[in-house]
Design a protein around this motif. Structure first.
Motif, short mmCIF file in Angstrom:
data_model
loop_
_atom_site.label_atom_id
_atom_site.label_comp_id
_atom_site.label_asym_id
_atom_site.label_seq_id
_atom_site.Cartn_x
_atom_site.Cartn_y
_atom_site.Cartn_z
N LEU A 120 0.83 -1.28 0.04
CA LEU A 120 -0.04 0.18 -0.12
C LEU A 120 0.97 1.21 0.01
O LEU A 120 1.79 1.41 0.93
CB LEU A 120 -0.90 0.18 1.22
CG LEU A 120 -1.73 1.31 1.47
CD1 LEU A 120 -2.81 1.72 0.24
CD2 LEU A 120 -2.42 1.08 2.94
N ILE A 121 0.72 2.16 -0.97
CA ILE A 121 1.42 3.38 -1.21
C ILE A 121 0.51 4.60 -0.83
O ILE A 121 -0.35 4.83 -1.66
CB ILE A 121 2.31 3.53 -2.48
CG1 ILE A 121 2.93 2.03 -2.62
CG2 ILE A 121 2.78 4.95 -2.72
CD1 ILE A 121 2.98 1.70 -4.20
N THR A 122 0.52 5.39 0.20
CA THR A 122 -0.17 6.60 0.12
C THR A 122 0.39 7.68 -0.55
O THR A 122 1.55 7.82 -0.84
CB THR A 122 -0.33 6.83 1.60
OG1 THR A 122 0.89 7.64 2.17
CG2 THR A 122 -0.83 5.78 2.69
N GLY A 123 -0.52 8.54 -1.02
CA GLY A 123 -0.01 9.82 -1.90
C GLY A 123 0.42 9.18 -3.15
O GLY A 123 1.50 9.69 -3.60
N ALA A 124 -0.36 8.16 -3.76
CA ALA A 124 0.36 7.64 -4.87
C ALA A 124 -0.07 8.39 -6.31
O ALA A 124 0.42 7.65 -7.22
CB ALA A 124 -0.15 6.26 -4.97
N THR A 125 -0.65 9.31 -6.13
CA THR A 125 -1.21 10.03 -7.54
C THR A 125 -0.07 11.09 -8.14
O THR A 125 -0.37 11.45 -9.20
CB THR A 125 -2.49 10.77 -7.28
OG1 THR A 125 -2.15 11.81 -6.39
CG2 THR A 125 -3.51 9.95 -6.64
N GLN A 126 0.86 11.27 -7.62
CA GLN A 126 2.07 12.19 -8.16
C GLN A 126 3.18 12.01 -7.53
O GLN A 126 3.27 11.30 -6.53
CB GLN A 126 1.47 13.56 -8.05
CG GLN A 126 1.57 13.91 -6.69
CD GLN A 126 1.13 15.57 -6.41
OE1 GLN A 126 1.56 16.26 -7.01
NE2 GLN A 126 -0.07 15.79 -5.54
N GLY A 127 4.48 12.46 -8.05
CA GLY A 127 5.49 12.70 -7.31
C GLY A 127 6.09 11.31 -6.84
O GLY A 127 6.24 10.37 -7.77
N LEU A 128 6.71 11.24 -5.65
CA LEU A 128 7.40 9.99 -5.26
C LEU A 128 6.62 8.89 -5.05
O LEU A 128 6.93 7.70 -5.57
CB LEU A 128 7.88 10.25 -3.91
CG LEU A 128 8.76 9.38 -3.19
CD1 LEU A 128 9.83 8.77 -4.13
CD2 LEU A 128 9.19 9.65 -1.71
N GLY A 129 5.24 8.94 -4.53
CA GLY A 129 4.28 7.83 -4.66
C GLY A 129 4.07 7.29 -6.01
O GLY A 129 3.92 6.10 -6.01
N ARG A 130 3.98 8.01 -6.82
CA ARG A 130 3.67 7.60 -8.34
C ARG A 130 4.83 6.69 -8.83
O ARG A 130 4.72 5.70 -9.05
CB ARG A 130 3.15 8.73 -9.27
CG ARG A 130 3.34 8.42 -10.72
CD ARG A 130 3.05 9.43 -11.48
NE ARG A 130 3.43 9.17 -12.97
CZ ARG A 130 4.61 9.20 -13.59
NH1 ARG A 130 5.64 9.77 -12.75
NH2 ARG A 130 4.76 9.02 -14.87
N GLY A 131 6.06 7.45 -8.29
CA GLY A 131 7.35 6.77 -8.89
C GLY A 131 7.44 5.42 -8.03
O GLY A 131 8.02 4.41 -8.87
N ILE A 132 7.39 5.21 -6.72
CA ILE A 132 7.27 3.93 -6.00
C ILE A 132 6.31 3.02 -6.74
O ILE A 132 6.68 1.78 -6.89
CB ILE A 132 6.92 4.38 -4.62
CG1 ILE A 132 8.08 5.15 -4.08
CG2 ILE A 132 6.92 3.21 -3.83
CD1 ILE A 132 7.73 5.72 -2.46
N ALA A 133 5.12 3.44 -6.94
CA ALA A 133 3.99 2.58 -7.58
C ALA A 133 4.44 1.82 -8.73
O ALA A 133 4.41 0.58 -9.01
CB ALA A 133 2.88 3.15 -7.77
N LEU A 134 5.24 2.64 -9.76
CA LEU A 134 5.60 2.10 -11.06
C LEU A 134 6.93 1.15 -10.90
O LEU A 134 6.71 0.21 -11.43
CB LEU A 134 6.03 3.39 -11.86
CG LEU A 134 5.02 4.29 -12.57
CD1 LEU A 134 5.25 5.58 -13.06
CD2 LEU A 134 4.16 3.45 -13.63
N ASP A 135 7.69 1.34 -9.81
CA ASP A 135 8.87 0.74 -9.53
C ASP A 135 8.24 -0.85 -9.06
O ASP A 135 8.70 -1.69 -9.73
CB ASP A 135 9.79 1.37 -8.80
CG ASP A 135 11.18 0.57 -8.47
OD1 ASP A 135 10.85 -0.45 -7.69
OD2 ASP A 135 12.21 1.23 -8.76
N LEU A 136 7.42 -0.66 -8.18
CA LEU A 136 7.01 -2.18 -7.58
C LEU A 136 6.20 -2.64 -8.62
O LEU A 136 6.18 -3.88 -8.51
CB LEU A 136 6.31 -1.66 -6.11
CG LEU A 136 7.32 -1.14 -4.93
CD1 LEU A 136 6.37 -0.79 -4.11
CD2 LEU A 136 8.21 -2.15 -4.76
N ALA A 137 5.30 -2.17 -9.12
CA ALA A 137 4.75 -2.86 -10.19
C ALA A 137 5.37 -3.35 -11.30
O ALA A 137 5.03 -4.46 -11.83
CB ALA A 137 3.33 -1.78 -10.74
N ALA A 138 6.43 -2.79 -11.69
CA ALA A 138 7.34 -3.41 -12.67
C ALA A 138 8.10 -4.75 -12.11
O ALA A 138 8.58 -5.48 -12.94
CB ALA A 138 8.37 -2.36 -13.12
#
Length: 286
Positions: free
Chosen positions: A7-25
């Motif tokens: 679970l990543i909070t604040g995932a709609t921009q910036g660092l959160g979005r980057g973390i989500a893309l990295d983990l999904a990959a």
């Protein structure tokens, strides 16, 4: 562990979005939190397009409202069979109008509410799921910008300034990290915090009038490391400046100050959260 559910909070921009893309990959299941439905669904679509094999689910909540934090945690506990990691990344920065003092839905100073009370309450509510999924990890995204909490004016009713409020809230988050790590020792749930990178290219940095120095990816790498690195599986209760374990502000090591902060925090977040029972099994309602 791969694949993880994170679970990543604040995932709609910036660092959160980057973390989500990295983990999904990496093939992980990513649970994306945001407070704007349109932006949340847009990022979810982006992550799905970039990593078609990854599972992506969304959770909507305004972290400036503790009732919504509690409700989101309940939805997650009901819907998700496991939770291997929680990244408390959502943030209220210094603000575009730093001299304008803002309040949360419950009337608390907004930065203290979003940056400290909300992640602590969310973690507390998700403890049953985290402990049941152990080994599990909690990663609190803090900052190198830290200022001592003034217990005579915690909500900064005097001499308010947005960056000062931000720095105090981030130190409160670090202090809570240390307390929670000690409480959860032996449960299989680790709790760490970090300063991901200095002046990343985010909306929050620009809104305050600062000039970004590094790209988002510079903060993604050390944050994802705390989620994924097998060598850190038993590491807990530490503050990292990017990849380096270092000391936070001195108040973070003041046991009396930490106890005072936690007493106040529990009073403010209210009933219904979970606590660990020493010598017991798992967690029980507070």
């Amino acid at each position: 562990m791969t694949p993880r559910t994170v679970l990543i909070t604040g995932a709609t921009q910036g660092l959160g979005r980057g973390i989500a893309l990295d983990l999904a990959a990496r093939g992980d299941t990513v649970l994306l939190h945001g407070r704007d439905r349109t932006r949340l669904e847009a990022v979810a679509a982006e992550v799905r397009a970039a990593a078609p094999d990854a599972a992506v689910r969304t959770y909507l909540a305004d972290l400036g409202d503790l009732d919504q934090v509690h409700a989101m945690a309940e939805r997650i506990r009901e819907a998700e069979p496991r939770l291997d990691a929680l990244v408390n990344n959502a943030v209220a920065g210094g603000g575009a109008e730093p001299l304008r003092r803002e309040l949360s839905r419950q009337g608390h100073e907004l930065r203290f509410a979003v940056n400290h009370l909300a992640p602590y309450a969310l973690t507390r509510h998700l403890l049953p799921l985290l402990t049941a999924s152990a080994p599990a990890r909690v990663v609190n995204v803090a900052s190198i910008g830290q200022e001592a909490v003034d217990f005579d004016d915690v909500m900064l009713e005097r001499g308010y300034e947005g960056l000062r409020a931000y720095c105090r809230s981030k130190l409160a988050l670090i202090m809570a990290t240390f307390e929670l790590a000690a409480e959860l020792d032996g449960t299989g749930v680790t709790v760490n915090t970090l300063h991901p990178a200095h002046l990343m290219d985010t909306d929050g940095v620009r809104a305050y009038g600062l000039t970004p120095v590094v790209g988002i990816e510079e903060g993604v790498r050390p944050t994802v490391r705390l989620v994924t690195d097998p060598d850190l599986g038993s590491t807990t209760g530490r503050y990292f400046d990017r990849f380096t374990h270092t000391r936070a502000h001195e108040q973070a090591y003041d046991v009396t100050a930490r106890a005072r902060l936690m007493k106040l925090t529990h009073e403010l977040i209210g009933a219904g959260v979970s606590r660990v029972v020493p010598g017991g099994e798992g967690v029980v309602p507070r």
